[in-house]
Design a protein around this motif. Structure first.
Motif, PDB file in Angstrom:
ATOM      1  N   ASP A 322       2.789   2.569   0.932  1.00 33.38           N
ATOM      2  CA  ASP A 322       2.905   1.119   1.044  1.00 33.38           C
ATOM      3  C   ASP A 322       1.734   0.468   0.310  1.00 33.38           C
ATOM      4  O   ASP A 322       0.576   0.620   0.682  1.00 33.38           O
ATOM      5  N   SER A 324       1.391  -2.872  -0.244  1.00 33.81           N
ATOM      6  CA  SER A 324       1.326  -4.311   0.015  1.00 33.81           C
ATOM      7  C   SER A 324      -0.107  -4.813   0.159  1.00 33.81           C
ATOM      8  O   SER A 324      -0.413  -5.939  -0.220  1.00 33.81           O
ATOM      9  N   ARG A 330       3.031  -8.121  -1.611  1.00 33.11           N
ATOM     10  CA  ARG A 330       4.390  -7.832  -2.071  1.00 33.11           C
ATOM     11  C   ARG A 330       4.856  -6.487  -1.514  1.00 33.11           C
ATOM     12  O   ARG A 330       4.069  -5.557  -1.385  1.00 33.11           O
ATOM     13  N   PRO A 331       6.145  -6.342  -1.203  1.00 35.08           N
ATOM     14  CA  PRO A 331       6.663  -5.114  -0.578  1.00 35.08           C
ATOM     15  C   PRO A 331       6.840  -3.973  -1.592  1.00 35.08           C
ATOM     16  O   PRO A 331       7.937  -3.424  -1.765  1.00 35.08           O
TER      17      PRO A 331
END
Length: 468
Positions: A322, A324, A330-331
């Motif tokens: 991840d 982010s 942002r994903p």
């Protein structure tokens, strides 16, 4: 007198052979010391050394190849909640890192600081088509806004999506997806690697190895800091090792190599896999272990990389990082291509993925004497998360959070024939010559010693027989 002279000559020959053998034996540690001192001197990052020439402006061309995941059933995903079906499209190849390091400064604490200018030049001859080829891909703005905005704002977001005639998917050119396009929702330029051309990575501070060769090229600071600030954890925020382009000389294959990659905002380690032959040069191949992107269930050290319990199924998913926290929320998730070494679930909810160890793993080929990386392939996949939202029309049929692959990149470089010949001529041939001299002296000395000694005893026995 004749026999006495022969015996003296044979004894002298034995002594000569012994001296030659001893000289050859002495040359082994002495030669190793000479080799070690020479290599360590040339491995220091300072003007005039081999390491500096390669470090400041490598002549090895670095390319980034991109494969895109073209979504074949966008309407069914939006209208029926179907699993997305993708087809790989590529490669589209760019020459990158063709610019030398900039703002190079040598510091009093035996470190050197610099920035890496970034640029990309499209290579049509190494691509399947032009940059204007189109791809059906996830709408970056829709997926991003869905993740960043609270559910209370979803009705407003749905109005914006409808007013701009946007959807969950979009048709964009390769050039737009990579380097940016104007988005009507955000009213700004967005892209997977936007901005890129004309920007820099860093600044970096690395140890020159002048006072301690074991620290050569090891990163001291990145962007002025000795640790990261993305993961809110001492372990995950560590900056370990080099940038992967070189390591300390005299590599021990039993010890993992550590390197930091700004592309994934973290440090990783690679372990010895096999000894390879690269253009006549022996290299050690290192590759990432499955534990690198394993779930915290299997590798507790990765717990601090898990940021969202809902989208990672309580941190049980393996194979996706991840991003982010280091991509403005942002994903974005990073993985190996086709979710290699990832959870089976990731490939069950996206159809058309086919992970292959040979084509999708990341590896480094390191020359063990100098520590120089002579061949590498850094392969990473960019994915984006989207999920169900009852108040957003294009997402209200989606059944679960889906990690959709957008593109995967193979950043690769290998030494060319000219550089390989120079490397063998300037270093390896001298080492080989020294070893040959050592062996010839040792073997010749032992042979001369043994032959002369045997002949001496034979002559002495014959002399005694004649006297008797």
């Amino acid at each position: 007198m004749g026999c006495f002279s022969i015996k003296c000559g044979l004894l002298a020959g034995s002594v000569f052979g012994a001296v030659i053998a001893i000289l050859g034996g002495i040359l082994i540690p002495v030669g190793d010391m000479i080799i070690e001192r020479t290599v360590k001197k040339e491995a220091v990052i300072e003007p005039g050394t081999t390491a500096y020439d390669n470090w400041a402006a490598s002549e090895i061309a670095i390319y980034r190849q991109f494969w895109f995941f073209d979504v074949k059933n966008p309407q069914q995903v939006v209208q029926e909640g179907a699993f997305p079906e993708v087809q790989e499209k590529g490669p589209y190849t760019y020459k990158t890192r063709y610019l030398p390091k900039a703002n190079v400064t040598f510091n009093p604490n035996n470190t050197a600081s610099f920035v890496l200018p970034l640029g990309a030049i499209f290579e049509p001859s190494m691509s399947v088509g032009p940059e204007e080829d189109t791809v059906t891909s996830l709408n970056l703005a829709v997926a991003g806004a869905y993740s960043l905005l609270p559910p209370a704002s979803h009705i407003l977001l749905d109005m914006v999506i409808n007013s701009t005639n946007s959807s969950l998917f979009q048709h964009r050119t390769v050039k737009e997806l990579l380097w940016g396009y104007y988005d009507p929702i955000l009213k700004d330029t967005i892209g997977l690697f936007s901005p890129y051309n004309g920007t820099t990575d860093g600044p970096y501070n690395v140890f020159t190895g002048k006072d301690d060769i074991s620290k050569v090229s090891v990163i001291d600071r990145w962007r002025g800091e000795t640790k990261l600030s993305f993961w809110n954890d001492t372990y995950c925020d560590m900056i370990n090792g080099t940038d992967g382009s070189s390591f300390a000389p005299f590599v021990d294959k039993d010890v993992p190599l550590y390197f930091f990659s700004s592309d994934i905002c973290r440090s990783v380690s690679a372990s010895y896999e096999a000894t390879m032959n690269l253009k006549g040069i022996e290299v050690y191949r290192y590759s990432l272990l499955p534990s690198t992107l394993a779930s915290p269930v299997d590798n507790p050290d990765n717990k601090c990389f898990c940021r969202n319990y809902e989208t990672t199924k309580n941190c049980t998913l393996a194979g996706a990082l991840d991003m982010s926290s280091c991509s403005d929320g942002r994903p974005i998730f990073i993985s190996l291509p086709h979710f290699l070494q990832g959870s089976e679930y990731l490939r069950e909810v996206v159809l058309g993925l086919h992970p292959d160890e040979e084509h999708h793993k990341t590896f480094l080929d390191v020359e063990p004497i100098t520590g120089f990386t002579l061949n590498f392939a850094k392969r990473i996949q960019v994915n984006m998360m989207y999920g169900p939202a009852k108040d957003i029309t294009v997402l209200n049929k989606v059944k679960d959070h889906t990690l959709l692959p957008l593109a995967w990149m193979n950043e690769t470089a290998t030494l060319d024939d000219k550089t390989a010949d120079m490397f063998k001529r300037e270093l390896l041939s001298r080492i080989d010559m020294l070893e040959i001299v050592q062996q010839v002296l040792l073997i010749a000395g032992v042979i001369i010693f043994c032959v002369c000694l045997i002949a001496f005893f034979c002559v002495r026995r014959k002399s005694k027989a004649n006297l008797g």
